[in-house]
Design an enzyme around this catalytic site. Structure first.
Site, PDB file in Angstrom:
ATOM      1  N   ASN A  10       8.859   5.226  -5.092  1.00  0.00           N
ATOM      2  CA  ASN A  10      10.262   4.843  -4.933  1.00  0.00           C
ATOM      3  C   ASN A  10      10.834   4.705  -6.336  1.00  0.00           C
ATOM      4  O   ASN A  10      10.574   3.717  -7.016  1.00  0.00           O
ATOM      5  CB  ASN A  10      10.358   3.514  -4.154  1.00  0.00           C
ATOM      6  N   LYS A  12      13.744   4.160  -7.209  1.00  0.00           N
ATOM      7  CA  LYS A  12      14.892   3.238  -7.291  1.00  0.00           C
ATOM      8  C   LYS A  12      16.008   3.914  -8.110  1.00  0.00           C
ATOM      9  O   LYS A  12      16.110   5.136  -8.082  1.00  0.00           O
ATOM     10  CB  LYS A  12      14.451   1.882  -7.855  1.00  0.00           C
ATOM     11  N   HIS A  95      14.758  -1.691   2.546  1.00  0.00           N
ATOM     12  CA  HIS A  95      14.113  -2.192   1.333  1.00  0.00           C
ATOM     13  C   HIS A  95      14.692  -3.565   1.011  1.00  0.00           C
ATOM     14  O   HIS A  95      15.885  -3.815   1.221  1.00  0.00           O
ATOM     15  CB  HIS A  95      14.338  -1.220   0.161  1.00  0.00           C
ATOM     16  N   GLU A  97      15.602  -4.847  -1.626  1.00  0.00           N
ATOM     17  CA  GLU A  97      16.745  -4.828  -2.547  1.00  0.00           C
ATOM     18  C   GLU A  97      18.044  -4.533  -1.800  1.00  0.00           C
ATOM     19  O   GLU A  97      19.113  -5.015  -2.177  1.00  0.00           O
ATOM     20  CB  GLU A  97      16.482  -3.817  -3.674  1.00  0.00           C
ATOM     21  N   GLU A 166       6.176  -5.131   1.983  1.00  0.00           N
ATOM     22  CA  GLU A 166       6.502  -5.378   0.579  1.00  0.00           C
ATOM     23  C   GLU A 166       6.896  -6.848   0.401  1.00  0.00           C
ATOM     24  O   GLU A 166       8.065  -7.204   0.600  1.00  0.00           O
ATOM     25  CB  GLU A 166       7.672  -4.488   0.140  1.00  0.00           C
ATOM     26  N   GLY A 172       8.191  -5.696  -8.496  1.00  0.00           N
ATOM     27  CA  GLY A 172       8.675  -5.634  -9.874  1.00  0.00           C
ATOM     28  C   GLY A 172       8.310  -6.852 -10.708  1.00  0.00           C
ATOM     29  O   GLY A 172       8.817  -7.035 -11.809  1.00  0.00           O
ATOM     30  N   SER A 210       4.165  -4.121  -6.944  1.00  0.00           N
ATOM     31  CA  SER A 210       3.332  -4.097  -8.152  1.00  0.00           C
ATOM     32  C   SER A 210       1.995  -3.397  -7.934  1.00  0.00           C
ATOM     33  O   SER A 210       0.991  -3.759  -8.547  1.00  0.00           O
ATOM     34  CB  SER A 210       3.130  -5.511  -8.708  1.00  0.00           C
TER      35      SER A 210
HETATM   36  P1  13P Z   1       7.147  -2.187  -7.866  1.00  0.00           P
HETATM   37  O1  13P Z   1       5.971  -1.267  -7.623  1.00  0.00           O
HETATM   38  O2  13P Z   1       7.922  -1.864  -9.084  1.00  0.00           O
HETATM   39  O3  13P Z   1       6.751  -3.630  -7.760  1.00  0.00           O
HETATM   40  O4  13P Z   1       8.179  -1.918  -6.656  1.00  0.00           O
HETATM   41  C1  13P Z   1       7.694  -1.914  -5.369  1.00  0.00           C
HETATM   42  C2  13P Z   1       8.783  -1.433  -4.473  1.00  0.00           C
HETATM   43  O5  13P Z   1       9.773  -2.093  -4.289  1.00  0.00           O
HETATM   44  C3  13P Z   1       8.600  -0.119  -3.846  1.00  0.00           C
HETATM   45  O6  13P Z   1       9.578   0.120  -2.884  1.00  0.00           O
END
Ligand code: 13P
Length: 252
Positions: A10, A12, A95, A97, A166, A172, A210
């Site tokens: 992803n 982002k 997601h 976010e 997640e 992150g 992560s």
């Molecule tokens: P990270 O791997 O940067 O923690 O992000 C995970 C994520 O949100 C994947 O959709």
């Protein structure tokens, strides 16, 4: 019972035409012996570029969101049929976010999953608890509620989805759920999916938060972890390919 794992990047809101070209070329070049499914979920403006560079190869294409609507006066939205036009196989929905910054509700996430399914796109349905929810002992209640909304709206089509657990506190942050913590939640989700699917298909449940080259093998070794949804580590070809290699190593 061995299933191919799925490793999905992803990206982002990262990338540029130049950076994507380099990253995609390196990833594609490194996929030769992969014995797992591999996808990258790129920002919508780069779908055409990613489609052109990955044409005819093993790398699958994904989007990071999809509209719940088919078409019409929804400024800024991208429909599932538009994604389909660019060869998109997966669309992330719900997601954290988007739930957090765009106020997406469980009901909207379920509608987005339905929109994707109606165009033959596999929704990657994200669920996960915040740190406060975990500390309050509400993890199971939260993830089950989030998944239940998708199950109830989509009925038997549920066998076509992918789920991603997640934990919000692991995204992150460099704080990964331990393999045991992740497995415990995956087992709960597995049971919920099992109860909802008349056919005993195994729905893939990915872990995200992560995941990196150092911890992927241990996480992917858990019985109910069928792959990974990778944020930061999907932006570096060597890291991403090491995760792909860890998943491949577990193919029977
Ligand atoms: P990270 O791997 O940067 O923690 O992000 C995970 C994520 O949100 C994947 O959709």
């Amino acid at each position: 019972m061995t299933h191919r794992k799925l490793i999905a990047g992803n990206w982002k809101m990262n990338g540029s035409l130049d950076a994507n070209a380099a990253l995609l070329r390196e990833v594609i070049a490194g996929l030769g012996g992969a014995r797992c499914d591999v996808a990258v979920c790129v920002p919508a403006p780069y779908l055409a570029q990613a489609q052109a560079l990955s044409a005819g190869g093993a790398l699958r294409l994904g989007a990071q969101d999809v509209s719940a609507h088919d078409k019409g006066a929804y400024t800024g939205e991208v429909s599932a049929s538009m994604l389909r036009d660019f060869g998109v196989r997966y669309a992330i929905v719900g997601h954290s976010e988007r739930r957090q910054y765009h106020g997406e509700s469980d009901a909207l996430v379920a509608e987005k999953a339905r929109a994707a399914l109606s165009c033959g796109i596999t929704p990657i349905v994200c669920v996960g608890e915040t740190l406060a929810e975990r500390e309050a002992g509400r993890t199971v209640e939260v993830v089950k509620r989030q998944l239940a909304a998708v199950i109830h709206l989509n009925g038997h089509c549920i066998s076509e989805i992918v789920v991603a657990y997640e934990p919000v506190w692991a995204i992150g942050t460099g704080k990964t759920a331990t393999p045991e913590q992740a497995q415990a939640v995956h087992a709960v989700l597995r049971a919920q999916l099992h109860a909802a699917t008349p056919r005993d298909d195994r729905i893939a449940i990915l872990y995200g938060g992560s995941m990196n080259a150092g911890n992927a093998a241990q996480l992917l070794a858990q019985p109910d972890i069928d792959g990974g949804l990778i944020g930061g580590a999907s932006l570096k070809s060597t890291d991403f390919l090491q995760i792909v290699a860890a998943a491949s190593a577990q193919a029977g």
